[in-house]
Design a protein around this motif. Structure first.
Motif, short mmCIF file in Angstrom:
data_model
loop_
_atom_site.label_atom_id
_atom_site.label_comp_id
_atom_site.label_asym_id
_atom_site.label_seq_id
_atom_site.Cartn_x
_atom_site.Cartn_y
_atom_site.Cartn_z
N TYR A 66 -13.87 -22.35 22.51
CA TYR A 66 -12.69 -22.76 21.73
C TYR A 66 -11.77 -23.53 22.66
O TYR A 66 -11.67 -23.21 23.85
CB TYR A 66 -11.94 -21.53 21.20
CG TYR A 66 -12.81 -20.60 20.40
CD1 TYR A 66 -13.02 -20.81 19.05
CD2 TYR A 66 -13.44 -19.53 21.02
CE1 TYR A 66 -13.84 -19.96 18.32
CE2 TYR A 66 -14.25 -18.67 20.30
CZ TYR A 66 -14.45 -18.89 18.95
OH TYR A 66 -15.27 -18.05 18.24
N ALA A 67 -11.06 -24.52 22.14
CA ALA A 67 -10.14 -25.30 22.96
C ALA A 67 -8.93 -25.71 22.14
O ALA A 67 -9.03 -25.89 20.92
CB ALA A 67 -10.84 -26.52 23.53
N TRP A 68 -7.79 -25.86 22.84
CA TRP A 68 -6.58 -26.35 22.20
C TRP A 68 -5.70 -27.02 23.25
O TRP A 68 -5.78 -26.73 24.43
CB TRP A 68 -5.83 -25.24 21.47
CG TRP A 68 -5.24 -24.19 22.37
CD1 TRP A 68 -3.95 -24.13 22.83
CD2 TRP A 68 -5.89 -23.04 22.91
NE1 TRP A 68 -3.77 -23.02 23.62
CE2 TRP A 68 -4.96 -22.34 23.70
CE3 TRP A 68 -7.20 -22.54 22.83
CZ2 TRP A 68 -5.27 -21.16 24.37
CZ3 TRP A 68 -7.51 -21.39 23.51
CH2 TRP A 68 -6.55 -20.70 24.26
N GLU A 69 -4.87 -27.95 22.73
CA GLU A 69 -3.91 -28.62 23.60
C GLU A 69 -2.74 -27.68 23.87
O GLU A 69 -2.26 -27.00 22.97
CB GLU A 69 -3.40 -29.89 22.95
CG GLU A 69 -4.46 -30.97 22.80
CD GLU A 69 -3.93 -32.21 22.13
OE1 GLU A 69 -3.53 -33.14 22.85
OE2 GLU A 69 -3.91 -32.23 20.89
N GLY A 70 -2.30 -27.67 25.11
CA GLY A 70 -1.16 -26.85 25.49
C GLY A 70 -0.12 -27.71 26.18
O GLY A 70 -0.24 -28.93 26.23
N ASP A 71 0.88 -27.07 26.71
CA ASP A 71 1.94 -27.79 27.43
C ASP A 71 1.38 -28.40 28.70
O ASP A 71 1.11 -27.70 29.67
CB ASP A 71 3.08 -26.84 27.77
CG ASP A 71 3.85 -26.37 26.54
OD1 ASP A 71 3.85 -27.12 25.54
OD2 ASP A 71 4.43 -25.28 26.58
N GLY A 72 1.15 -29.69 28.66
CA GLY A 72 0.73 -30.41 29.85
C GLY A 72 -0.75 -30.33 30.19
O GLY A 72 -1.13 -30.63 31.32
N GLY A 73 -1.59 -29.93 29.25
CA GLY A 73 -3.02 -29.88 29.54
C GLY A 73 -3.82 -29.25 28.43
O GLY A 73 -3.33 -29.06 27.31
N MET A 74 -5.04 -28.89 28.74
CA MET A 74 -5.94 -28.29 27.76
C MET A 74 -6.25 -26.85 28.14
O MET A 74 -6.39 -26.52 29.32
CB MET A 74 -7.26 -29.06 27.69
CG MET A 74 -7.16 -30.45 27.10
SD MET A 74 -6.71 -30.49 25.35
CE MET A 74 -8.11 -29.68 24.61
N ASN A 75 -6.35 -26.00 27.13
CA ASN A 75 -6.77 -24.62 27.27
C ASN A 75 -8.16 -24.48 26.68
O ASN A 75 -8.43 -25.02 25.60
CB ASN A 75 -5.84 -23.69 26.49
CG ASN A 75 -4.46 -23.64 27.10
OD1 ASN A 75 -4.25 -22.95 28.08
ND2 ASN A 75 -3.52 -24.38 26.52
N VAL A 76 -9.03 -23.77 27.38
CA VAL A 76 -10.38 -23.54 26.90
C VAL A 76 -10.69 -22.05 27.04
O VAL A 76 -10.42 -21.45 28.07
CB VAL A 76 -11.42 -24.35 27.70
CG1 VAL A 76 -12.84 -24.03 27.26
CG2 VAL A 76 -11.14 -25.84 27.57
N VAL A 77 -11.24 -21.48 25.99
CA VAL A 77 -11.69 -20.09 26.02
C VAL A 77 -13.17 -20.09 25.68
O VAL A 77 -13.60 -20.74 24.72
CB VAL A 77 -10.92 -19.21 25.02
CG1 VAL A 77 -11.57 -17.85 24.88
CG2 VAL A 77 -9.48 -19.06 25.45
#
Length: 87
Positions: A38-49
């Motif tokens: 799973y991935a989503w845009e966050g503050d200043g970058g990308m988050n991946v789980v």
């Protein structure tokens, strides 16, 4: 034991993430131990789980295939899951 690995990649844009995904999606799907991504845009970058059957399987994939594509500032945390419910 099943593990959840969360990676934050500062400065990675959605377009860059999608480019990596286009190259690596089929490969990760066929890697032993892989369960979900799973991935989503966050503050200043990308988050991946990602969810893997074991930390060892995740680490082998991540260290050999993903880490070389990430900046040194990327951070990761892992958590052993005590329960997984799937359909």
């Amino acid at each position: 034991m099943t593990v959840l690995a969360k990676t934050f990649v500062p400065g990675l844009t959605r377009e860059q993430y999608e480019e990596l995904g286009a190259r690596l999606t089929d490969q990760v799907k066929s890697t032993p131990g892989f369960i979900a991504h799973y991935a989503w845009e966050g503050d200043g970058g990308m988050n991946v789980v990602e969810i893997w059957e074991s930390a060892e399987q995740h680490d082998a994939w991540f260290n050999d295939t993903i880490r070389p594509n990430l900046p040194a500032e990327a951070t990761q945390e892992k958590h052993e899951l005590i329960n997984t419910v799937t359909p």
